[in-house]
Write a protein that holds these residues in place. Structure first.
Motif, PDB file in Angstrom:
ATOM      1  N   LEU A  30     -52.824  42.058 -21.400  1.00 19.96           N
ATOM      2  CA  LEU A  30     -52.895  40.810 -20.635  1.00 19.96           C
ATOM      3  C   LEU A  30     -54.275  40.172 -20.776  1.00 19.96           C
ATOM      4  O   LEU A  30     -54.410  38.971 -20.987  1.00 19.96           O
ATOM      5  CB  LEU A  30     -52.572  41.074 -19.159  1.00 19.96           C
ATOM      6  CG  LEU A  30     -52.488  39.846 -18.239  1.00 19.96           C
ATOM      7  CD1 LEU A  30     -51.418  38.871 -18.719  1.00 19.96           C
ATOM      8  CD2 LEU A  30     -52.194  40.265 -16.798  1.00 19.96           C
ATOM      9  N   ARG A  31     -55.295  41.022 -20.672  1.00 16.32           N
ATOM     10  CA  ARG A  31     -56.667  40.536 -20.819  1.00 16.32           C
ATOM     11  C   ARG A  31     -56.842  39.833 -22.174  1.00 16.32           C
ATOM     12  O   ARG A  31     -57.392  38.745 -22.254  1.00 16.32           O
ATOM     13  CB  ARG A  31     -57.629  41.731 -20.728  1.00 16.32           C
ATOM     14  CG  ARG A  31     -59.059  41.396 -20.403  1.00 16.32           C
ATOM     15  CD  ARG A  31     -59.857  42.674 -20.235  1.00 16.32           C
ATOM     16  NE  ARG A  31     -59.300  43.566 -19.224  1.00 16.32           N
ATOM     17  CZ  ARG A  31     -59.650  43.550 -17.938  1.00 16.32           C
ATOM     18  NH1 ARG A  31     -60.556  42.719 -17.534  1.00 16.32           N
ATOM     19  NH2 ARG A  31     -59.106  44.373 -17.068  1.00 16.32           N
ATOM     20  N   GLU A  32     -56.313  40.474 -23.224  1.00 17.33           N
ATOM     21  CA  GLU A  32     -56.426  39.875 -24.557  1.00 17.33           C
ATOM     22  C   GLU A  32     -55.524  38.654 -24.698  1.00 17.33           C
ATOM     23  O   GLU A  32     -55.903  37.648 -25.281  1.00 17.33           O
ATOM     24  CB  GLU A  32     -56.060  40.909 -25.637  1.00 17.33           C
ATOM     25  CG  GLU A  32     -57.117  41.985 -25.788  1.00 17.33           C
ATOM     26  CD  GLU A  32     -56.633  43.157 -26.634  1.00 17.33           C
ATOM     27  OE1 GLU A  32     -55.498  43.097 -27.164  1.00 17.33           O
ATOM     28  OE2 GLU A  32     -57.391  44.137 -26.748  1.00 17.33           O
ATOM     29  N   GLY A  33     -54.320  38.794 -24.127  1.00 22.81           N
ATOM     30  CA  GLY A  33     -53.329  37.716 -24.245  1.00 22.81           C
ATOM     31  C   GLY A  33     -53.801  36.421 -23.601  1.00 22.81           C
ATOM     32  O   GLY A  33     -53.502  35.329 -24.088  1.00 22.81           O
ATOM     33  N   LEU A  34     -54.541  36.551 -22.507  1.00 24.99           N
ATOM     34  CA  LEU A  34     -55.046  35.352 -21.832  1.00 24.99           C
ATOM     35  C   LEU A  34     -56.036  34.616 -22.723  1.00 24.99           C
ATOM     36  O   LEU A  34     -56.135  33.398 -22.699  1.00 24.99           O
ATOM     37  CB  LEU A  34     -55.712  35.725 -20.500  1.00 24.99           C
ATOM     38  CG  LEU A  34     -54.757  36.080 -19.368  1.00 24.99           C
ATOM     39  CD1 LEU A  34     -55.525  36.566 -18.150  1.00 24.99           C
ATOM     40  CD2 LEU A  34     -53.884  34.888 -18.997  1.00 24.99           C
ATOM     41  N   GLY A  35     -56.762  35.394 -23.550  1.00 20.45           N
ATOM     42  CA  GLY A  35     -57.687  34.781 -24.490  1.00 20.45           C
ATOM     43  C   GLY A  35     -56.971  34.203 -25.707  1.00 20.45           C
ATOM     44  O   GLY A  35     -57.514  33.372 -26.416  1.00 20.45           O
ATOM     45  N   ARG A  36     -55.733  34.681 -25.948  1.00 21.84           N
ATOM     46  CA  ARG A  36     -55.009  34.252 -27.144  1.00 21.84           C
ATOM     47  C   ARG A  36     -53.934  33.228 -26.842  1.00 21.84           C
ATOM     48  O   ARG A  36     -53.056  32.976 -27.682  1.00 21.84           O
ATOM     49  CB  ARG A  36     -54.337  35.466 -27.803  1.00 21.84           C
ATOM     50  CG  ARG A  36     -55.281  36.337 -28.613  1.00 21.84           C
ATOM     51  CD  ARG A  36     -54.488  37.225 -29.557  1.00 21.84           C
ATOM     52  NE  ARG A  36     -53.511  38.031 -28.846  1.00 21.84           N
ATOM     53  CZ  ARG A  36     -53.603  39.349 -28.700  1.00 21.84           C
ATOM     54  NH1 ARG A  36     -54.599  40.000 -29.217  1.00 21.84           N
ATOM     55  NH2 ARG A  36     -52.670  40.006 -28.042  1.00 21.84           N
ATOM     56  N   ASP A  37     -53.946  32.672 -25.654  1.00 21.21           N
ATOM     57  CA  ASP A  37     -52.972  31.626 -25.332  1.00 21.21           C
ATOM     58  C   ASP A  37     -51.528  32.109 -25.360  1.00 21.21           C
ATOM     59  O   ASP A  37     -50.657  31.413 -25.846  1.00 21.21           O
ATOM     60  CB  ASP A  37     -53.129  30.448 -26.308  1.00 21.21           C
ATOM     61  CG  ASP A  37     -53.944  29.344 -25.659  1.00 21.21           C
ATOM     62  OD1 ASP A  37     -54.071  29.362 -24.423  1.00 21.21           O
ATOM     63  OD2 ASP A  37     -54.452  28.491 -26.398  1.00 21.21           O
ATOM     64  N   GLU A  38     -51.291  33.309 -24.849  1.00 15.03           N
ATOM     65  CA  GLU A  38     -49.920  33.814 -24.842  1.00 15.03           C
ATOM     66  C   GLU A  38     -49.141  33.394 -23.593  1.00 15.03           C
ATOM     67  O   GLU A  38     -47.971  33.710 -23.449  1.00 15.03           O
ATOM     68  CB  GLU A  38     -49.929  35.343 -24.962  1.00 15.03           C
ATOM     69  CG  GLU A  38     -50.334  35.807 -26.359  1.00 15.03           C
ATOM     70  CD  GLU A  38     -50.561  37.297 -26.459  1.00 15.03           C
ATOM     71  OE1 GLU A  38     -51.023  37.742 -27.512  1.00 15.03           O
ATOM     72  OE2 GLU A  38     -50.281  38.025 -25.491  1.00 15.03           O
ATOM     73  N   LEU A  39     -49.809  32.700 -22.689  1.00 15.41           N
ATOM     74  CA  LEU A  39     -49.141  32.274 -21.473  1.00 15.41           C
ATOM     75  C   LEU A  39     -48.320  31.011 -21.726  1.00 15.41           C
ATOM     76  O   LEU A  39     -48.798  30.089 -22.373  1.00 15.41           O
ATOM     77  CB  LEU A  39     -50.208  31.987 -20.406  1.00 15.41           C
ATOM     78  CG  LEU A  39     -49.764  32.177 -18.977  1.00 15.41           C
ATOM     79  CD1 LEU A  39     -49.547  33.649 -18.680  1.00 15.41           C
ATOM     80  CD2 LEU A  39     -50.812  31.601 -18.047  1.00 15.41           C
ATOM     81  N   ARG A  40     -47.093  31.020 -21.238  1.00 18.51           N
ATOM     82  CA  ARG A  40     -46.217  29.846 -21.355  1.00 18.51           C
ATOM     83  C   ARG A  40     -45.800  29.409 -19.957  1.00 18.51           C
ATOM     84  O   ARG A  40     -45.816  30.214 -19.033  1.00 18.51           O
ATOM     85  CB  ARG A  40     -44.949  30.182 -22.144  1.00 18.51           C
ATOM     86  CG  ARG A  40     -45.185  30.693 -23.540  1.00 18.51           C
ATOM     87  CD  ARG A  40     -45.481  29.555 -24.496  1.00 18.51           C
ATOM     88  NE  ARG A  40     -45.755  30.072 -25.830  1.00 18.51           N
ATOM     89  CZ  ARG A  40     -46.955  30.492 -26.242  1.00 18.51           C
ATOM     90  NH1 ARG A  40     -47.967  30.462 -25.406  1.00 18.51           N
ATOM     91  NH2 ARG A  40     -47.132  30.941 -27.464  1.00 18.51           N
TER      92      ARG A  40
END
Ligand code: C2E
Ligand code: CA
Ligand code: CA
Ligand code: CA
Length: 279
Positions: A30-40
């Motif tokens: 999640l920490r990485e995903g937030l930096g990679r724009d994985e949130l929709r």
């Protein structure tokens, strides 16, 4: 016994440690995903129960995980709260929604207010209000474009700060709704304190009313109470015409649920905005 671990996780029972390691892995993602724009963000329509006119949208977060597919909020919101990522996540949601509204506006679409979910823990954050205002200023949106739905969670540790931040929001002109009303143990006492204009009746009541006369009476009483207090009511989880019609009879204003539309990606939401009706 419940104990808070060093990493900030709650261990309730020894057999949950296996799950805890999975949570640890997911929190790293999640920490990485937030930096990679994985949130929709998906958008679900809210309609006037009588006219079926579109009166609002609710923004619902999704996580496009690189290997696990699209994950629902239940998989990552409580996790984000536990591992200190909720403020960043919330900021991303606000940024995404504000940007989307600005794009819809640029396309000339008729707009309705978009509600963003906030957990009590999020609101407690020291930077919550300034960071929100900065994001909105960047997108040039006015305050009527966005509303907030507040979910009460057990994690509300600092009632004083939460209330102060909510009153600041209200003073700035934002509208606030109490989410999942009727669940949790202190909804009625919150109602006296929170600067809310709307209550959202939890879907468990709407569904329960199909089978239980008791649930239906409770729901009718909640709607009557809300009307007395001059609060708007939104019924969640409306799935059938039968539910919609007794809710109208009970005096409920607004409905949301699969009968009117599921949460949709931004492209399909644009079609809905253009039509102005749902269901
Ligand atoms: P909620 O705010 O109560 O949102 C309503 C949930 O019910 C959504 O689930 C929605 O997809 C689902 N739903 C809508 N209509 C129906 C229906 O007719 N029948 C049934 N069975 N379900 C319906 P979802 O998207 O999984 O979201 C779950 C919860 O996660 C939300 O509950 C909200 O509390 C939280 N959440 C979602 N997005 C965010 C966010 O950006 N930030 C925070 N803090 N919480 C969020
Ligand atoms: Ca909500
Ligand atoms: Ca709700
Ligand atoms: Ca809920």
């Amino acid at each position: 016994a419940k104990e808070r671990g060093k990493a900030g996780f709650c261990f309730y029972e020894p057999q949950m440690i296996a799950r805890a390691s999975e949570r640890l892995a997911l929190s790293t993602d999640l920490r990485e995903g937030l930096g990679r724009d994985e949130l929709r963000v998906c958008y679900q329509p809210k309609v006037d129960l009588r006219s079926r006119r579109l009166v609002g949208l609710e923004a619902l977060a999704r996580w496009a995980h690189p290997t696990r597919g699209h994950l629902p909020p239940s998989m990552f919101i409580p996790l984000a709260e536990d591992c200190g990522l909720i403020a960043r996540l919330g900021e991303r949601v606000v940024r995404e929604v504000a940007g989307q509204i600005a794009r819809w506006r640029a396309e000339g679409l008729p707009l309705v207010p978009v509600a963003i979910n906030l957990s009590m823990q999020e609101i407690q954050g020291a930077n919550f209000v300034p960071s929100l205002l900065r994001t909105l200023a960047e997108t040039g949106l006015d305050r009527h474009a966005i509303e907030f739905e507040i979910t009460e969670t057990a994690a509300m540790t600092d009632v004083h700060t939460t209330l102060r931040h909510l009153r600041e929001l209200e003073a700035l002109g934002f509208r606030i709704a109490i989410d999942d009303f009727g669940t949790g143990f202190s909804s009625l006492s919150h109602l006296r304190q929170l600067p809310a204009r709307t209550i959202k009746i939890d879907q468990s009541f709407v569904h329960g009313a199909d089978v239980s006369h008791h649930d239906r009476e409770i729901t009718e009483a909640i709607i009557a109470l809300a009307r007395k207090l001059r609060l708007h009511t939104v019924a969640e989880g409306v799935e059938s015409e039968q539910q919609a019609s007794w809710l109208v009879q009970a005096g409920c204003d607004i409905g949301q649920g699969y009968l009117f539309g599921r949460p949709l990606p931004p492209g399909e939401t644009a079609t809905l905005l253009a039509a102005g009706f749902a269901g």
